[in-house]
Design an enzyme around this catalytic site. Structure first.
Site, PDB file in Angstrom:
ATOM      1  N   ASP A 141       0.850  -1.192   0.000  1.00 21.88           N
ATOM      2  CA  ASP A 141       0.000   0.000   0.000  1.00 21.88           C
ATOM      3  C   ASP A 141       0.885   1.241   0.000  1.00 21.88           C
ATOM      4  O   ASP A 141       1.758   1.388   0.865  1.00 21.88           O
ATOM      5  CB  ASP A 141      -0.904   0.007   1.232  1.00 21.88           C
ATOM      6  N   ASP A 190     -15.394  -2.770  -1.258  1.00 18.46           N
ATOM      7  CA  ASP A 190     -14.960  -2.459   0.100  1.00 18.46           C
ATOM      8  C   ASP A 190     -16.205  -2.343   0.962  1.00 18.46           C
ATOM      9  O   ASP A 190     -17.144  -1.616   0.619  1.00 18.46           O
ATOM     10  CB  ASP A 190     -14.163  -1.158   0.125  1.00 18.46           C
TER      11      ASP A 190
END
Length: 237
Positions: free
Chosen positions: A8, A128
């Site tokens: 990330d 998500d």
């Protein structure tokens, strides 16, 4: 079932967040290229790269992602702020095997269908999730869309898969949301990849038993709670 390490990116560095909260950054490593190489050398055969800055609209890490793709020894899936055709094309040209699309794919059904048909087998749609609702824009906005309804709407599209992140468990290392993942796997026509809270080999086995194709792992690997080499041996390919 495959284990996929997450890289990330935020401000040009490799980070890990807790609970999808950008104010709770628990890991920060200055050299993402070295991090990605280490995961490949450990034995993992796939990588997951996310541009957190692009996801929130607060910047981007495009040049770094290009360098990561060109340097990678394994196939890579890339997401975070991918909201137009030109970005998908650029990522594929730079070497991404799959492109993860989230916010716009959730909000714009026509665009989602057009992109899936233009890039068959190359797109992974990200769902998500917080409390069974799909969240967008870097986890900042919660929609009224039920995740199962959303996943079922993807059945006719030529996708590479669906990535489901249990945002409420992200980075907490408390295990993943097995009922959620099982329900999504049952509803999906495409391979489903889990993310959020996957902490142990037992979590991996439970996901495998429920029909998941793979899992993206972050905090448990970066903190050493989960033995990376053992995970790669059992679920690296």
């Amino acid at each position: 079932m495959i284990a996929i390490p997450a890289v990330d990116l935020r401000g040009g560095q490799c980070v890990q967040l807790v609970g999808g909260d950008y104010e709770q950054e628990q890991v920060r490593l200055a050299d993402p290229l070295s991090v990605a190489r280490d995961w490949s050398r450990t034995g993992f055969t796939r990588m997951h790269i996310v541009d957190l800055d692009a996801a929130t609209g607060r910047g981007q890490n495009h040049e770094l992602i290009r360098d990561l793709l060109r340097d990678s020894m394994v196939p890579v899936q890339v997401g975070g702020g991918v909201r137009d055709e030109s970005r998908i094309e650029r990522l594929i040209d730079d070497g991404a095997e799959w492109v993860v699309v989230g916010t716009r794919a959730v909000e714009d059904e026509d665009w989602r269908e057009e992109m899936a048909n233009r890039f068959p087998g190359r797109l992974i749609v990200a769902a998500d999730v917080r409390e069974r609702r799909v969240v967008t824009r870097g986890w900042a906005e919660t929609s009224r869309l039920d995740v199962i309804d959303f996943v079922e709407s993807l059945r006719t599209l030529p996708l590479a898969g669906v990535l489901v992140t249990a945002v409420h468990l992200e980075g907490l290392m408390q295990g993943t949301d097995l009922p959620l993942m099982e329900d999504v796997a049952e509803a999906s026509a495409w391979p489903v990849y889990a993310s959020g809270g996957v902490t142990s080999l037992e979590d991996m086995r439970a996901l495998e038993h429920r029909g998941l194709a793979g899992a993206v792992l972050g905090m448990a690997l970066y903190t050493g709670v989960l033995d990376a080499r053992r995970l790669a041996e059992e679920y690296g390919a």
